[in-house]
Design a protein around this motif. Structure first.
Motif, PDB file in Angstrom:
ATOM      1  N   ARG A 147       0.809  -1.216   0.000  1.00  0.00           N
ATOM      2  CA  ARG A 147       0.000   0.000   0.000  1.00  0.00           C
ATOM      3  C   ARG A 147       0.844   1.268   0.000  1.00  0.00           C
ATOM      4  N   ASN A 148       2.100   1.171   0.409  1.00  0.00           N
ATOM      5  CA  ASN A 148       2.948   2.367   0.473  1.00  0.00           C
ATOM      6  C   ASN A 148       3.662   2.683  -0.836  1.00  0.00           C
ATOM      7  N   ARG A 149       3.386   1.937  -1.862  1.00  0.00           N
ATOM      8  CA  ARG A 149       4.013   2.199  -3.153  1.00  0.00           C
ATOM      9  C   ARG A 149       3.576   3.561  -3.694  1.00  0.00           C
ATOM     10  N   SER A 150       4.527   4.309  -4.247  1.00  0.00           N
ATOM     11  CA  SER A 150       4.164   5.565  -4.908  1.00  0.00           C
ATOM     12  C   SER A 150       3.657   5.318  -6.322  1.00  0.00           C
ATOM     13  N   ALA A 151       4.149   4.250  -6.966  1.00  0.00           N
ATOM     14  CA  ALA A 151       3.703   3.868  -8.309  1.00  0.00           C
ATOM     15  C   ALA A 151       2.948   2.552  -8.206  1.00  0.00           C
ATOM     16  N   ALA A 152       1.766   2.496  -8.777  1.00  0.00           N
ATOM     17  CA  ALA A 152       0.938   1.297  -8.691  1.00  0.00           C
ATOM     18  C   ALA A 152       1.628   0.104  -9.331  1.00  0.00           C
ATOM     19  N   GLY A 153       1.466  -1.082  -8.719  1.00  0.00           N
ATOM     20  CA  GLY A 153       2.138  -2.285  -9.183  1.00  0.00           C
ATOM     21  C   GLY A 153       1.236  -3.185 -10.016  1.00  0.00           C
ATOM     22  N   PHE A 154       1.772  -3.674 -11.133  1.00  0.00           N
ATOM     23  CA  PHE A 154       1.030  -4.544 -12.056  1.00  0.00           C
ATOM     24  C   PHE A 154       1.891  -5.739 -12.466  1.00  0.00           C
TER      25      PHE A 154
ATOM     26  N   ASP B 237      -6.103   7.958 -10.191  1.00  0.00           N
ATOM     27  CA  ASP B 237      -7.177   7.998  -9.198  1.00  0.00           C
ATOM     28  C   ASP B 237      -6.708   7.479  -7.844  1.00  0.00           C
ATOM     29  N   ARG B 238      -5.784   6.536  -7.856  1.00  0.00           N
ATOM     30  CA  ARG B 238      -5.258   6.027  -6.585  1.00  0.00           C
ATOM     31  C   ARG B 238      -4.547   7.125  -5.803  1.00  0.00           C
ATOM     32  N   LEU B 239      -3.868   8.008  -6.519  1.00  0.00           N
ATOM     33  CA  LEU B 239      -3.135   9.082  -5.857  1.00  0.00           C
ATOM     34  C   LEU B 239      -4.021  10.266  -5.490  1.00  0.00           C
TER      35      LEU B 239
ATOM     36  N   ALA C  85      -7.693  10.463  -6.097  1.00  0.00           N
ATOM     37  CA  ALA C  85      -9.085  10.186  -5.740  1.00  0.00           C
ATOM     38  C   ALA C  85      -9.158   8.753  -5.231  1.00  0.00           C
ATOM     39  N   PRO C  86      -8.524   8.477  -4.099  1.00  0.00           N
ATOM     40  CA  PRO C  86      -8.332   7.091  -3.657  1.00  0.00           C
ATOM     41  C   PRO C  86      -9.602   6.302  -3.411  1.00  0.00           C
ATOM     42  N   GLN C  87     -10.719   6.949  -3.188  1.00  0.00           N
ATOM     43  CA  GLN C  87     -11.947   6.223  -2.919  1.00  0.00           C
ATOM     44  C   GLN C  87     -12.692   5.831  -4.190  1.00  0.00           C
ATOM     45  N   SER C  88     -12.281   6.371  -5.347  1.00  0.00           N
ATOM     46  CA  SER C  88     -13.090   6.201  -6.547  1.00  0.00           C
ATOM     47  C   SER C  88     -12.906   4.846  -7.215  1.00  0.00           C
ATOM     48  N   ARG C  89     -11.691   4.222  -7.059  1.00  0.00           N
ATOM     49  CA  ARG C  89     -11.444   2.983  -7.785  1.00  0.00           C
ATOM     50  C   ARG C  89     -10.845   1.899  -6.886  1.00  0.00           C
ATOM     51  N   GLU C  90     -11.063   2.014  -5.614  1.00  0.00           N
ATOM     52  CA  GLU C  90     -10.432   1.059  -4.701  1.00  0.00           C
ATOM     53  C   GLU C  90     -10.847  -0.388  -4.977  1.00  0.00           C
ATOM     54  N   GLY C  91     -12.097  -0.568  -5.407  1.00  0.00           N
ATOM     55  CA  GLY C  91     -12.541  -1.940  -5.639  1.00  0.00           C
ATOM     56  C   GLY C  91     -12.407  -2.389  -7.070  1.00  0.00           C
TER      57      GLY C  91
END
Length: 235
Positions: free
Chosen positions: A148-155, A223-225, A227-233
């Motif tokens: 969760r502490n990543r600055s860049a999303a992991g794929f 959005d994760r950075l 608007a974190p609530q918009s795409r959490e799921g």
């Protein structure tokens, strides 16, 4: 199924499928534009790159040249594929020389970064629906990519290639064609797992690593950075 960048090339017809004990598959390449040659694909039970479900294979052409399909070649074609697609999508790419954090490549576009661990397989596992690949990812990499502490999303990225190394690239006077296709799965923010060695990741075929797919990847990262609530799921 591996997709093609352009129409399927002529003179390719496989005669048999390798068995668990290993076999020799003979390809008879039909005449095309006045040329013809025979090619053998020799298979063994050496595991596929990180996937464990394929065969190592080498192609022996009529001229006697042997092209070994090795793990470094699978790694390089997956990185080249992602770099080419990212360039088309307007993103820059940088490769890491040390896989310390479970990352092979960082992509950047409009100040937003995403990170990929890339895998390659010529014999990927396909689920019963026929529309989803499955890959057993090691827990260490999984935990790095989901942190969760990543600055860049992991794929996770999976590039599917033909079994015959000689079929990976086709180049002529007009084009260089890559006969492979890539797929992605978001690992960022997934839950911890209880397994000790690997966890199975699903990569739907609709999650293509192409320009449209990277648009969705960068949209999630933004959005994760901001608007974190918009795409959490979402995924």
């Amino acid at each position: 199924m591996v997709s093609h960048v352009r129409a399927t090339l002529p003179c390719r017809s496989a005669a048999s499928v390798p068995t668990l004990s290993g076999s020799v598959t003979v390809k008879q390449r039909l005449k095309s534009r006045g040329s013809c040659r025979a090619s053998r694909v020799i298979t063994s039970r050496t595991p596929d790159l990180h996937g464990g479900l394929g065969y190592a294979c080498r192609s022996v052409t009529g001229g006697g040249h042997v092209g070994e399909l090795e793990t470094w070649q699978q790694e390089q074609i997956s990185l080249a594929y992602l770099s080419a697609v990212a360039t088309r999508a307007g993103a820059t790419s940088a490769q890491w020389n040390v896989d310390k954090d479970g990352v092979d490549v960082t992509l950047k576009r409009d100040h937003i970064q995403v990170e990929f661990q890339m895998k390659c397989s010529f014999s990927p596992t396909v689920l019963a629906d026929g529309e989803t690949y499955a890959f057993d990812l090691d827990i260490r990499t999984y935990d790095h990519l989901r942190h969760r502490n990543r600055s860049a999303a992991g794929f996770l990225g999976l590039v599917v290639v033909p079994r015959d190394l000689n079929d990976w690239l086709v180049h002529d006077d007009e084009a260089l064609l890559m006969r492979c296709a890539g797929y992605y799965a978001r690992i960022q923010n997934l839950p911890a797992v209880t397994t000790e060695t690997t966890t199975r990741i699903h990569l739907p075929k609709k999650h293509r690593i192409d320009s449209a797919g990277l648009d969705k990847v960068f949209e999630y990262a933004f959005d994760r950075l901001f608007a974190p609530q918009s795409r959490e799921g979402g995924q």
